[in-house]
Motif scaffolding. Structure first.
Motif, PDB file in Angstrom:
ATOM      1  N   ASN A   4       0.860  -1.180   0.000  1.00 18.29           N
ATOM      2  CA  ASN A   4       0.000   0.000   0.000  1.00 18.29           C
ATOM      3  C   ASN A   4       0.897   1.232   0.000  1.00 18.29           C
ATOM      4  OD1 ASN A   4      -2.887  -0.992   0.541  1.00 18.29           O
ATOM      5  ND2 ASN A   4      -1.673  -2.087   2.065  1.00 18.29           N
ATOM      6  N   GLN A  23      -3.945  -8.540   2.887  1.00 16.59           N
ATOM      7  CA  GLN A  23      -4.582  -7.255   2.646  1.00 16.59           C
ATOM      8  C   GLN A  23      -5.219  -6.683   3.908  1.00 16.59           C
ATOM      9  OE1 GLN A  23      -6.961  -8.737  -0.779  1.00 16.59           O
ATOM     10  NE2 GLN A  23      -6.393  -6.746  -1.643  1.00 16.59           N
ATOM     11  N   GLU A  25      -6.304  -2.836   3.706  1.00 17.69           N
ATOM     12  CA  GLU A  25      -6.275  -1.482   3.189  1.00 17.69           C
ATOM     13  C   GLU A  25      -6.860  -0.472   4.173  1.00 17.69           C
ATOM     14  OE1 GLU A  25      -6.956  -4.060   1.333  1.00 17.69           O
ATOM     15  OE2 GLU A  25      -5.889  -3.875  -0.555  1.00 17.69           O
ATOM     16  N   TYR A  50     -10.731  -0.258   0.099  1.00 13.60           N
ATOM     17  CA  TYR A  50     -10.632   0.832   1.061  1.00 13.60           C
ATOM     18  C   TYR A  50     -12.005   1.312   1.535  1.00 13.60           C
ATOM     19  CZ  TYR A  50      -5.690   1.303  -0.119  1.00 13.60           C
ATOM     20  OH  TYR A  50      -4.355   1.080  -0.293  1.00 13.60           O
TER      21      TYR A  50
END
Length: 80
Positions: A4, A23, A25, A50
């Motif tokens: 990220n 992951q 986010e 997100y």
């Protein structure tokens, strides 16, 4: 591995980067918002991962930050 980045498009520089085994986010965006002062007007751009109501509320209350985050389309109503 999942990366990220926080990238400044106008100055063509990376401001920060988080590398994760999986992951997360939303957690990474919360980290970026907590550790970086956005003194200049900033646009945060994110993909579907997100998106969350809590993230949107946090971004709305962050000074000098606008955001554009793609969200999943709601499924069409099922007809019976």
């Amino acid at each position: 591995m999942h990366v990220n980045p926080l990238y400044d498009v106008l100055n063509k520089t990376y401001l920060d980067c988080v590398i994760q085994p999986q992951q997360d986010e939303i957690g990474t965006l919360a980290y970026f918002l907590a550790w970086h002062d956005f003194e200049e007007k900033t646009l945060i751009v994110g993909d579907r991962a997100y998106a969350s109501y809590n993230t949107f509320a946090t971004l709305q209350n962050t000074l000098n930050v606008d955001f554009l985050i793609r969200v999943k389309q709601r499924p069409a109503a099922v007809q019976r």
